[in-house]
Design an enzyme around this catalytic site. Structure first.
Site, PDB file in Angstrom:
ATOM      1  N   LYS A  65      66.329  81.003  34.902  1.00 34.09           N
ATOM      2  CA  LYS A  65      67.585  80.570  34.288  1.00 34.09           C
ATOM      3  C   LYS A  65      68.697  80.848  35.283  1.00 34.09           C
ATOM      4  CE  LYS A  65      70.631  81.467  30.400  1.00 34.09           C
ATOM      5  NZ  LYS A  65      70.729  81.980  29.036  1.00 34.09           N
ATOM      6  N   LYS A  87      65.925  76.096  33.477  1.00 31.31           N
ATOM      7  CA  LYS A  87      67.229  75.725  32.959  1.00 31.31           C
ATOM      8  C   LYS A  87      68.357  76.054  33.930  1.00 31.31           C
ATOM      9  CE  LYS A  87      69.907  77.870  29.382  1.00 31.31           C
ATOM     10  NZ  LYS A  87      69.944  78.704  28.256  1.00 31.31           N
TER      11      LYS A  87
HETATM   12  C1  PBG Z   1      72.022  82.594  25.786  1.00 34.63           C
HETATM   13  C2  PBG Z   1      71.884  81.174  26.127  1.00 34.63           C
HETATM   14  C3  PBG Z   1      72.776  80.315  26.798  1.00 34.63           C
HETATM   15  C4  PBG Z   1      72.217  79.049  26.760  1.00 34.63           C
HETATM   16  C5  PBG Z   1      70.999  79.166  26.111  1.00 34.63           C
HETATM   17  N1  PBG Z   1      70.794  80.483  25.751  1.00 34.63           N
HETATM   18  C6  PBG Z   1      74.122  80.556  27.338  1.00 34.63           C
HETATM   19  C7  PBG Z   1      74.365  81.401  28.465  1.00 34.63           C
HETATM   20  O1  PBG Z   1      73.462  81.933  29.113  1.00 34.63           O
HETATM   21  O2  PBG Z   1      75.555  81.617  28.688  1.00 34.63           O
HETATM   22  C8  PBG Z   1      72.832  77.788  27.301  1.00 34.63           C
HETATM   23  C9  PBG Z   1      72.367  76.532  26.679  1.00 34.63           C
HETATM   24  C10 PBG Z   1      73.225  75.355  26.897  1.00 34.63           C
HETATM   25  O3  PBG Z   1      74.173  75.368  27.705  1.00 34.63           O
HETATM   26  O4  PBG Z   1      72.969  74.341  26.232  1.00 34.63           O
HETATM   27  N2  PBG Z   1      71.942  83.501  26.795  1.00 34.63           N
END
Ligand code: PBG
Length: 324
Positions: free
Chosen positions: A196, A249
């Protein structure tokens, strides 16, 4: 080459990559209340939903053949605290949602996946427990991992088919697996957001989930977008700790990373087409600058072509309808 591009049937015959509704996962934002369907300003067509409205949404998605939903919680601001108790409490918003959704007929046909993170529940919006340091602050790893594992157990007990940790703390998959097994939840798979990246494309989500960090940023735990090899290490570590599947992601700016992961690891791989990717396409389509439908399908197809078996996307219902 043009002989095989002349007609729809011949193009269909030679098409290499296909999409199907069952490979799409729809994210949902659950909020307290009843009859609430509050559109997120930066994500046209996406709403915060109270549990009763979410049931309708899940039924509509199931009817279109969508494979599952990924649940996030948007609790009342006054319930947020330093330990993210709303994330692991039995009557947390997602736990309540899961217990209700479990009863719906749609839940027999689609997967209820629970995102596991603390950022929607902490008063400061970070994904873990924060400690003050002389330099500023530190998101503590191991104390956060304990709370994340507790969250995963609580969500699985409430009825989640799959738990999906998105926090990026080190070692969380191992601890989560151990605690789930100890609690008799050895059949609950872990879908780890292994790679991520720290991304500007999460902006609209943070508005939707009210999870913008109040200070600092997430660069101390989310990955540097420049690093593909490090992403491979993250994945290898999570698999070694017992992750059953991995999620990459964001998707579109990281197609090369998805491809590299697909070639290297023989586990199911999904990709998350995140909020900013959705908003970007919606905004351009709204202005009439691109054909929104075609851009949606093209972006999903490219994620699939890069090697993602399943795709988490806010377009899940729209795309499923088109694939009909
Ligand atoms: C939680 C999380 C996030 C997203 C998914 N789980 C946000 C972040 O890390 O700030 C982002 C998903 C999206 O942008 O659609 N940690």
């Amino acid at each position: 080459m043009r002989r095989l591009r002349r007609t729809d049937p011949i193009r269909a015959m030679v098409r290499e990559t296909h999409l199907e509704p069952g490979a799409l996962i729809l994210p949902l934002f659950l909020c307290p209340g009843e009859g609430v369907r509050r559109e997120i300003a930066s994500m046209p067509g996406v709403c915060n939903l109270s549990v009763d409205e979410a049931v309708k949404e899940v039924e509509a998605a199931a009817a279109l053949g969508v494979g599952g939903v990924l649940l996030f919680g948007v609790p009342d601001a006054e319930t947020k605290d330093e330990e993210a108790s709303g994330a692991w409490s039995d009557d947390g918003i997602v736990q309540r949602g899961l217990r209700t959704l479990r009863q719906s007929s749609a839940a027999k046909r689609m997967l209820l996946i629970a995102d596991v993170c603390l950022c929607e529940y902490t008063s400061h919006g970070h994904c873990g427990v924060v400690r003050e340091t002389p330099e500023g602050f530190e998101v503590e790893n191991d104390t956060s991992v304990v709370l994340l594992a507790k969250t995963a157990v609580s969500l699985a007990k409430a009825g989640a088919d799959i738990v999906a940790p998105s926090d990026m703390m080190d070692g969380r998959v191992a601890v989560m697996r151990g605690v789930l097994d100890h609690e008799g939840l050895e059949q609950t798979p872990i879908l780890s957001y292994a790679a991520k990246f720290d991304s500007s494309f999460y902006g609209p989500f943070r508005e939707a989930a009210d999870s913008t960090p109040q200070f600092g940023d997430r660069r101390g735990y989310q990955m540097d977008g420049a690093n593909l090899r490090e992403a491979m290490r993250e994945i290898a570590l999570d698999l070694g700790e017992g992750a059953d599947m991995i999620l990459m992601k964001p998707a579109l700016p990281y197609l090369d990373v998805i491809r590299a992961a697909r070639e290297r690891f023989d586990v199911p791989i999904g990709a998350y087409q995140v909020s900013g990717e959705y908003s970007m396409l919606k905004a351009a389509a709204g202005k009439g600058w691109i054909d929104g439908d075609r851009a949606m399908m093209e972006s999903l197809l490219s994620i699939r072509r890069a090697g993602a078996g399943f795709i988490v996307t806010y377009f899940a219902q729209e795309a499923a309808r088109r694939l009909g």
